[in-house]
Design an enzyme around this catalytic site. Sequence first.
Site, mmCIF file in Angstrom:
data_model
loop_
_atom_site.group_PDB
_atom_site.id
_atom_site.type_symbol
_atom_site.label_atom_id
_atom_site.label_comp_id
_atom_site.label_asym_id
_atom_site.label_seq_id
_atom_site.Cartn_x
_atom_site.Cartn_y
_atom_site.Cartn_z
ATOM 1 N N TRP A 91 -26.058 -16.799 36.903
ATOM 2 C CA TRP A 91 -26.039 -16.471 38.325
ATOM 3 C C TRP A 91 -25.328 -15.163 38.618
ATOM 4 O O TRP A 91 -25.776 -14.367 39.446
ATOM 5 C CB TRP A 91 -25.456 -17.623 39.143
ATOM 6 C CG TRP A 91 -26.417 -18.766 39.284
ATOM 7 C CD1 TRP A 91 -26.235 -20.049 38.826
ATOM 8 C CD2 TRP A 91 -27.717 -18.745 39.900
ATOM 9 N NE1 TRP A 91 -27.342 -20.813 39.133
ATOM 10 C CE2 TRP A 91 -28.255 -20.049 39.782
ATOM 11 C CE3 TRP A 91 -28.464 -17.763 40.534
ATOM 12 C CZ2 TRP A 91 -29.518 -20.385 40.285
ATOM 13 C CZ3 TRP A 91 -29.730 -18.094 41.032
ATOM 14 C CH2 TRP A 91 -30.236 -19.392 40.898
ATOM 15 N N ASP A 135 -18.983 -16.112 44.389
ATOM 16 C CA ASP A 135 -20.098 -17.047 44.592
ATOM 17 C C ASP A 135 -19.612 -18.435 44.200
ATOM 18 O O ASP A 135 -19.536 -18.761 43.018
ATOM 19 C CB ASP A 135 -21.280 -16.601 43.718
ATOM 20 C CG ASP A 135 -22.442 -17.584 43.778
ATOM 21 O OD1 ASP A 135 -22.355 -18.599 44.507
ATOM 22 O OD2 ASP A 135 -23.450 -17.332 43.077
ATOM 23 N N LYS A 169 -25.543 -27.686 46.635
ATOM 24 C CA LYS A 169 -24.817 -28.307 45.529
ATOM 25 C C LYS A 169 -23.709 -29.219 46.059
ATOM 26 O O LYS A 169 -23.688 -30.399 45.779
ATOM 27 C CB LYS A 169 -24.213 -27.245 44.608
ATOM 28 C CG LYS A 169 -25.161 -26.601 43.587
ATOM 29 C CD LYS A 169 -26.250 -25.762 44.160
ATOM 30 C CE LYS A 169 -27.196 -25.165 43.157
ATOM 31 N NZ LYS A 169 -27.133 -23.721 43.035
#
Length: 359
Positions: free
Chosen positions: A101, A171, A195
């Site tokens: 990511w 993030d 999530k």
Amino acid sequence: MTTYNFCAGPAMLPVEVMQQAQDEFVNWHGRGCSIMEMSHRGKDFIKVAAQAEQDLRDLLQVPANYKVLFMHGGGRGQFSAVPLNLAKPGLSADYIVSGAWSKAAAEEAAKFTQLQVQTITTKTDDLRSLIAPSDWQLNPNASFVHFCPNETVDGLEFTDLPQTSASLVADLSSTILSRPIDVSRYGVIYAGAQKNIGPSGLTIALVRDDLLPAKDAAIPCVLDYRLYAENDSMFNTPPTYAWYLAGLVFQWLKRTGGVEAMAQRNQLKAQTLYSYIDQSDFYRNDVATAYRSWMNVPFFLADERLNDQFVSEAEQNGLLALKGHRMVGGMRASIYNAMPLEGVQTLVSFMKEFARVNG
Ligand SMILES: *Cc1c(COP(=O)(O)O)cnc(C)c1O
């Protein structure tokens, strides 16, 4: 049979939250319609929205000089929003790459700003590890430093922060609210909701006031932090149902002891799974102990030919979505906030039995 969903995202939500949402789905608080059929500018929704923001502020002790923005566009929307809002002409940004990511974030940012990329993944004795934040090479004049404390795909997590004069941008899509954090150490924190917060479609950004872009900045309006801040995240229609549901999740977190209690439960869940894997010859996890994720636990069977059988028998036993990410292979158990300890214990029992029969 109770089922447990180990999906990496969109992920499991607390059952009692979904039951509450179900109870009020068609007729919200006696108003004769669903919350998702109401104007985002009406007083009912505004109250729900403001309560969700306050609860999130309480949970993370967000200081008053931070805006809490409820945005669209997911984690990847923020990969663009961060450089668009924060990059300064002539200055470069530092991007720390610890996995899939953060690498994708750097690739997106390169469209909008100069940047220095530093890859911090290492491998020794077959264990994947990271260079500690204290050893990162940082440019004190960088416009910001971007990193991803929990790499969802790779199963690597770190909690220390680097010392630098540049603003930290993180993030937290797959680890927000899993434990206490000191928000004041960051310039921007962002997280896609799917999530640990609620359904997909909502993205939360915490932005320190001084980092809001200039009024006349040429930023697409749905990514403009200032525009969101000045319009209480309602410049355009926000993802109202996801916002409402996130609010129910925040209330659930408060009822169950907040992020401190959550951290204890998460640590116990992770320990339960890793310690079983470590004492087994049948399974292995290849992340150095110091950097193992509490949220995403990748593991491998010693005999990879049994992978498909493992996944399908797990499913028959109510243990869903354990197949690993295509980039990593093997298995991955995502054990976010909503996963109860019993889910992890049930998984470990299944793994034991599978190893006994097939070992
Ligand atoms: C899931 C995830 C993303 C991507 O989120 P989208 O909402 O699909 O854009 C980004 N970063 C991390 C750490 C993630 O776990």
